[in-house]
Write a protein that holds these residues in place. Sequence first.
Motif, mmCIF file in Angstrom:
data_model
loop_
_atom_site.group_PDB
_atom_site.id
_atom_site.type_symbol
_atom_site.label_atom_id
_atom_site.label_comp_id
_atom_site.label_asym_id
_atom_site.label_seq_id
_atom_site.Cartn_x
_atom_site.Cartn_y
_atom_site.Cartn_z
ATOM 1 N N LEU A 138 0.979 -1.486 0.495
ATOM 2 C CA LEU A 138 0.222 0.217 -0.045
ATOM 3 C C LEU A 138 0.514 1.681 -0.251
ATOM 4 O O LEU A 138 1.407 1.214 1.081
ATOM 5 C CB LEU A 138 -0.818 0.267 1.249
ATOM 6 N N TRP A 139 0.455 2.167 -0.637
ATOM 7 C CA TRP A 139 1.439 3.149 -1.113
ATOM 8 C C TRP A 139 0.779 4.226 0.382
ATOM 9 O O TRP A 139 -0.275 4.128 0.746
ATOM 10 C CB TRP A 139 0.592 4.025 -2.256
ATOM 11 N N GLY A 140 2.053 5.230 0.429
ATOM 12 C CA GLY A 140 2.035 6.421 1.808
ATOM 13 C C GLY A 140 1.981 5.662 3.071
ATOM 14 O O GLY A 140 1.871 6.659 3.829
ATOM 15 N N ILE A 141 2.406 3.980 3.066
ATOM 16 C CA ILE A 141 2.453 3.733 5.171
ATOM 17 C C ILE A 141 3.281 2.780 5.099
ATOM 18 O O ILE A 141 3.742 2.619 4.242
ATOM 19 C CB ILE A 141 0.419 3.337 5.265
ATOM 20 N N GLU A 142 3.689 3.223 5.881
ATOM 21 C CA GLU A 142 4.042 1.917 7.210
ATOM 22 C C GLU A 142 3.530 0.988 7.935
ATOM 23 O O GLU A 142 3.474 1.948 8.908
ATOM 24 C CB GLU A 142 5.712 2.234 7.612
ATOM 25 N N ALA A 143 2.677 0.474 7.663
ATOM 26 C CA ALA A 143 2.142 -0.505 8.662
ATOM 27 C C ALA A 143 2.808 -1.210 9.712
ATOM 28 O O ALA A 143 3.911 -2.154 8.981
ATOM 29 C CB ALA A 143 0.678 -1.532 8.407
ATOM 30 N N PRO A 144 2.866 -1.826 10.933
ATOM 31 C CA PRO A 144 3.597 -2.854 12.265
ATOM 32 C C PRO A 144 3.495 -4.475 11.246
ATOM 33 O O PRO A 144 2.631 -4.318 10.764
ATOM 34 C CB PRO A 144 2.762 -2.404 12.945
ATOM 35 N N PRO A 145 4.878 -4.654 11.256
ATOM 36 C CA PRO A 145 4.453 -6.492 10.974
ATOM 37 C C PRO A 145 3.601 -7.268 12.094
ATOM 38 O O PRO A 145 2.873 -7.051 12.660
ATOM 39 C CB PRO A 145 6.133 -7.089 11.220
#
Length: 135
Positions: free
Chosen positions: A45-52
Amino acid sequence: MKLTHARILSIGLFGWLVGVAPTAAADVQVIDGGSLVLNGRTVRLWGIEAPPATEVCVTTSGRSWPCGQRAHAELRSALQDGVVVCQPKAPGFEVCRIAGLDVGALLVKEGLAKARDDYRELEARARQARVGLWE
């Protein structure tokens, strides 16, 4: 989220017009809060950094919570029972929408992902509201 026949048709036509094939939610697998498998290919997904998915976060009050599982569950929930349309944004990243809703922006707004690029204002609001990662 339930979609009307007319809404599904309009999403399908939008995807066809921009050269992006709409995909039924049944054909989507969520890997973690920031990536999924769409028609056999991995999409970030563009524009995000989600936790593993396995990450555990700690609130400012010291309470542990499964932030990675929550991000994964939120993405899976957002993609249920609908048509997913993803459009390339940058090499390796795509903006994915369901019923016009940008699911990356939704995760940032809910405090379940950090913002990159376009979603910094949404992250600032989540921080101010002390939700999710900012609790």
